[in-house]
Design a protein around this motif. Structure first.
Motif, mmCIF file in Angstrom:
data_model
loop_
_atom_site.group_PDB
_atom_site.id
_atom_site.type_symbol
_atom_site.label_atom_id
_atom_site.label_comp_id
_atom_site.label_asym_id
_atom_site.label_seq_id
_atom_site.Cartn_x
_atom_site.Cartn_y
_atom_site.Cartn_z
ATOM 1 N N ASN A 126 7.985 -36.159 54.054
ATOM 2 C CA ASN A 126 7.651 -35.025 53.390
ATOM 3 C C ASN A 126 7.856 -33.960 54.116
ATOM 4 O O ASN A 126 8.285 -32.672 53.902
ATOM 5 C CB ASN A 126 6.183 -35.359 52.601
ATOM 6 C CG ASN A 126 5.913 -34.020 51.948
ATOM 7 O OD1 ASN A 126 6.550 -33.807 51.100
ATOM 8 N ND2 ASN A 126 4.726 -33.689 52.343
ATOM 9 N N LYS A 127 7.071 -34.050 55.354
ATOM 10 C CA LYS A 127 6.884 -33.067 56.459
ATOM 11 C C LYS A 127 8.525 -32.154 56.460
ATOM 12 O O LYS A 127 8.703 -31.254 56.709
ATOM 13 C CB LYS A 127 6.391 -33.266 57.494
ATOM 14 C CG LYS A 127 5.866 -31.992 58.407
ATOM 15 C CD LYS A 127 4.871 -32.656 59.468
ATOM 16 C CE LYS A 127 3.586 -33.189 59.124
ATOM 17 N NZ LYS A 127 2.762 -33.438 60.188
ATOM 18 N N VAL A 175 12.844 -28.030 56.082
ATOM 19 C CA VAL A 175 14.018 -27.608 55.816
ATOM 20 C C VAL A 175 14.060 -26.567 54.806
ATOM 21 O O VAL A 175 15.068 -25.658 54.594
ATOM 22 C CB VAL A 175 14.934 -28.909 55.588
ATOM 23 C CG1 VAL A 175 16.411 -28.476 55.046
ATOM 24 C CG2 VAL A 175 15.131 -29.699 56.543
ATOM 25 N N LEU A 176 13.300 -27.132 53.496
ATOM 26 C CA LEU A 176 13.284 -26.045 52.461
ATOM 27 C C LEU A 176 12.715 -24.737 52.793
ATOM 28 O O LEU A 176 13.272 -23.543 52.448
ATOM 29 C CB LEU A 176 12.399 -26.763 51.402
ATOM 30 C CG LEU A 176 12.136 -25.778 50.097
ATOM 31 C CD1 LEU A 176 13.412 -25.468 49.443
ATOM 32 C CD2 LEU A 176 10.987 -26.600 49.185
ATOM 33 N N ASP A 177 11.607 -24.756 53.607
ATOM 34 C CA ASP A 177 11.050 -23.613 54.351
ATOM 35 C C ASP A 177 12.029 -22.704 54.948
ATOM 36 O O ASP A 177 12.242 -21.333 54.710
ATOM 37 C CB ASP A 177 9.887 -23.833 54.995
ATOM 38 C CG ASP A 177 9.172 -22.544 55.546
ATOM 39 O OD1 ASP A 177 8.838 -21.706 54.610
ATOM 40 O OD2 ASP A 177 8.787 -22.346 56.480
ATOM 41 N N ASP A 178 12.865 -23.195 55.702
ATOM 42 C CA ASP A 178 13.954 -22.635 56.473
ATOM 43 C C ASP A 178 14.962 -21.821 55.487
ATOM 44 O O ASP A 178 15.421 -20.817 55.870
ATOM 45 C CB ASP A 178 14.641 -23.424 57.296
ATOM 46 C CG ASP A 178 13.786 -23.922 58.762
ATOM 47 O OD1 ASP A 178 12.866 -23.150 58.947
ATOM 48 O OD2 ASP A 178 14.286 -24.757 59.368
ATOM 49 N N TYR A 179 15.325 -22.767 54.467
ATOM 50 C CA TYR A 179 16.268 -22.077 53.569
ATOM 51 C C TYR A 179 15.793 -21.075 52.501
ATOM 52 O O TYR A 179 16.382 -19.872 52.515
ATOM 53 C CB TYR A 179 16.550 -23.286 52.660
ATOM 54 C CG TYR A 179 17.909 -23.735 53.190
ATOM 55 C CD1 TYR A 179 19.259 -23.307 52.792
ATOM 56 C CD2 TYR A 179 18.153 -25.000 53.931
ATOM 57 C CE1 TYR A 179 20.482 -23.920 53.058
ATOM 58 C CE2 TYR A 179 19.444 -25.575 54.319
ATOM 59 C CZ TYR A 179 20.494 -25.079 54.168
ATOM 60 O OH TYR A 179 21.536 -25.407 54.343
ATOM 61 N N ILE A 180 14.508 -21.004 52.249
ATOM 62 C CA ILE A 180 13.922 -19.887 51.488
ATOM 63 C C ILE A 180 13.708 -18.755 52.340
ATOM 64 O O ILE A 180 14.121 -17.560 51.929
ATOM 65 C CB ILE A 180 12.418 -20.426 51.163
ATOM 66 C CG1 ILE A 180 12.443 -21.227 50.072
ATOM 67 C CG2 ILE A 180 11.631 -19.285 50.622
ATOM 68 C CD1 ILE A 180 11.373 -21.943 49.596
ATOM 69 N N LYS A 181 13.514 -18.988 53.935
ATOM 70 C CA LYS A 181 13.449 -17.807 54.550
ATOM 71 C C LYS A 181 14.659 -17.114 55.110
ATOM 72 O O LYS A 181 14.557 -15.850 55.165
ATOM 73 C CB LYS A 181 12.641 -18.066 56.039
ATOM 74 C CG LYS A 181 11.116 -18.560 56.050
ATOM 75 C CD LYS A 181 10.697 -18.776 57.412
ATOM 76 C CE LYS A 181 9.160 -19.010 57.255
ATOM 77 N NZ LYS A 181 8.787 -20.029 58.666
ATOM 78 N N MET A 211 10.615 -39.151 49.307
ATOM 79 C CA MET A 211 9.814 -38.509 50.580
ATOM 80 C C MET A 211 10.049 -39.370 51.753
ATOM 81 O O MET A 211 10.313 -38.717 52.905
ATOM 82 C CB MET A 211 8.379 -38.257 50.190
ATOM 83 C CG MET A 211 8.173 -37.116 49.044
ATOM 84 S SD MET A 211 6.268 -36.809 49.130
ATOM 85 C CE MET A 211 5.725 -38.136 48.067
ATOM 86 N N ARG A 212 9.973 -40.603 51.647
ATOM 87 C CA ARG A 212 10.074 -41.134 52.989
ATOM 88 C C ARG A 212 11.417 -41.616 53.670
ATOM 89 O O ARG A 212 11.650 -41.889 54.766
ATOM 90 C CB ARG A 212 9.636 -42.639 52.742
ATOM 91 C CG ARG A 212 10.165 -43.892 51.866
ATOM 92 C CD ARG A 212 11.022 -44.705 52.858
ATOM 93 N NE ARG A 212 11.336 -46.064 52.097
ATOM 94 C CZ ARG A 212 12.245 -46.790 52.683
ATOM 95 N NH1 ARG A 212 13.019 -46.428 53.583
ATOM 96 N NH2 ARG A 212 12.564 -47.849 51.678
ATOM 97 N N SER A 213 12.399 -40.991 52.689
ATOM 98 C CA SER A 213 13.856 -41.048 53.319
ATOM 99 C C SER A 213 14.005 -39.827 54.079
ATOM 100 O O SER A 213 15.122 -39.779 54.599
ATOM 101 C CB SER A 213 14.714 -41.093 51.842
ATOM 102 O OG SER A 213 14.664 -40.030 51.153
ATOM 103 N N GLY A 214 13.156 -38.833 53.872
ATOM 104 C CA GLY A 214 13.391 -37.752 55.062
ATOM 105 C C GLY A 214 14.516 -36.922 54.920
ATOM 106 O O GLY A 214 15.244 -36.721 53.806
#
Length: 401
Positions: A381-382, A387-393, A117-120
């Motif tokens: 994490n944020k 990025v994941l949310d953008d890909y899902i959308k 997570m911290r590697s962002g």
């Protein structure tokens, strides 16, 4: 069927391990090349997840799709017992997954998860431009992708699925039985079995001698070594500092994920020495990138232009150039050339900016200060969830396997 390390004297193998990223791995791990243990692992090239295959045979291949999915979902979300009314093969796979091995240390896995997570966004860049793209240069590893039509389905869907899997399994305290991440692992494991059985049933010209069993155990170990060893190597190239404890945690996290995916646990690497040995021996049976590899690489690059996360074409072209620059910065020249990745003008400018940003953030957020470290975990994490949310959308909804 016996297999030999037939590419150990080939130019692509020797170049990688004597000059390229392979040499960096050897230097980092301290492992000295030897083929002494080749036979210990070679049989894995013809070994598969039989529990997964049997479960798929008794569900998706026998029942209507909706009925099979409902049954699998039921026991993904709730624990199964010997008394449940379900095919015996389905009971066996879920009972195996529900059995937490004695070696599993949740605290150590959480250390690995916090590092992920911290590697962002660094981790997402490495996964795409180094781990995934670099993996395309192993010609035989990619044959299941070609035969299951990955090129026709497009890279947008594959990237979304890979990102969704990686993000969910690398969160803290996420690998509880019946959790969302656990359910995703169940689906991934059965998808592997479904693809393997479909290839075996429908593809007459599958080359077992060279390619092994489709999605075999040794290929799976190499793939998940990509998520641990190779990804950490890439992060180091971008200036991300990794402590010994974090390194140990990442290997432990992926060993448990591998166990849940049906990979024989006794062969999953626990440290960089074991991981480099596995990768070295496995790569000696892999031919260099071929035309299929170049097509997969092109599809991954073209995803920048077809994905609708960015509205304007000039933004997408800029993104393509940035990914090409990191490909050339991270991967060996020979691999970039074999995959036919176009070279951009000043290839190292973007990666150097990333390195500077990482050096700055790691000095501002002292990694030895627990509170500041936790702040980096929250920020990373944020970033990853966004990025994941953008890909899902923005992934087309009309994709079907």
């Amino acid at each position: 069927m016996q297999i030999l390390p037939k590419f150990k004297d080939s130019e692509h193998f020797k170049t990688f391990w004597a000059k390229g990223n392979g040499k960096q791995l050897l230097d980092w791990s301290g492992w000295k090349p030897t083929f002494e243990n080749f036979e210990k692992f070679a049989h894995l090239y013809y070994q598969v997840d039989e529990l997964g295959d049997n479960a798929v045979s008794d569900t998706y291949f026998k029942l209507p799709y909706n009925e099979a999915s409902a049954l699998v979902q039921q026991f993904s979300k709730n624990k199964i017992s010997d008394n449940d009314d379900a095919p015996e093969s389905l009971k066996k796979i879920f009972l195996q997954m529900q059995e937490i091995p004695e070696w599993f240390d949740e605290n150590l896995a959480n250390i690995g998860a916090r590092f992920c997570m911290r590697s962002g966004t660094n981790d997402l860049i490495i996964l795409r431009d180094f781990t995934l793209m670099g993996g395309y240069d192993f010609a035989y590893l990619n044959k299941p992708l070609i035969f299951t039509g990955a090129l026709k389905k497009g890279a947008v869907k594959r990237l979304k699925d890979t990102l969704e899997f990686w993000v969910h399994v690398t969160r803290e305290n996420t690998l509880k039985i019946n959790s969302e991440a656990y359910q995703l692992i169940v689906r991934t494991r059965l998808m592997h079995s479904y693809a393997r059985l479909t290839i075996k049933k429908k593809i007459e010209n599958w080359d077992y001698e060279n390619w092994g069993e489709p999605i075999n155990s040794w290929d799976m170990i190499a793939t998940y070594t990509g998520f641990s060893l190779v990804t950490m190597q890439g992060l180091k190239k971008l200036g991300v500092k990794i402590s010994e404890e974090e390194e140990k945690g990442v290997f432990h996290l992926w060993k448990y994920i591998g166990y849940l995916l049906g990979i024989p646990e006794e062969f999953l690497p626990e440290n960089k020495q074991q991981a480099v040995e596995q990768l070295y021996l496995w790569s000696s049976i892999q031919n260099k990138g071929d035309d299929d590899s170049a097509q997969l690489a092109k599809a991954l690059l073209d995803e920048n232009l077809t994905n609708t996360i960015y509205k304007f074409q000039f933004q997408r072209k800029l993104l393509l150039n940035l990914h090409q620059s990191t490909n050339w910065f991270l991967l060996d020249r020979e691999i970039n050339e074999r995959l036919q990745i176009p070279k951009v003008g000043i290839a190292s400018v973007f990666p150097k900016l990333i390195i500077q940003a990482n050096n700055l953030s790691q000095s501002v957020y002292n990694l030895n200060n627990p509170l500041k470290y936790q702040k980096l975990v929250e920020i990373g994490n944020k970033q990853q969830m966004k990025v994941l949310d953008d890909y899902i959308k923005h992934t087309p909804k009309d994709f079907h396997y």
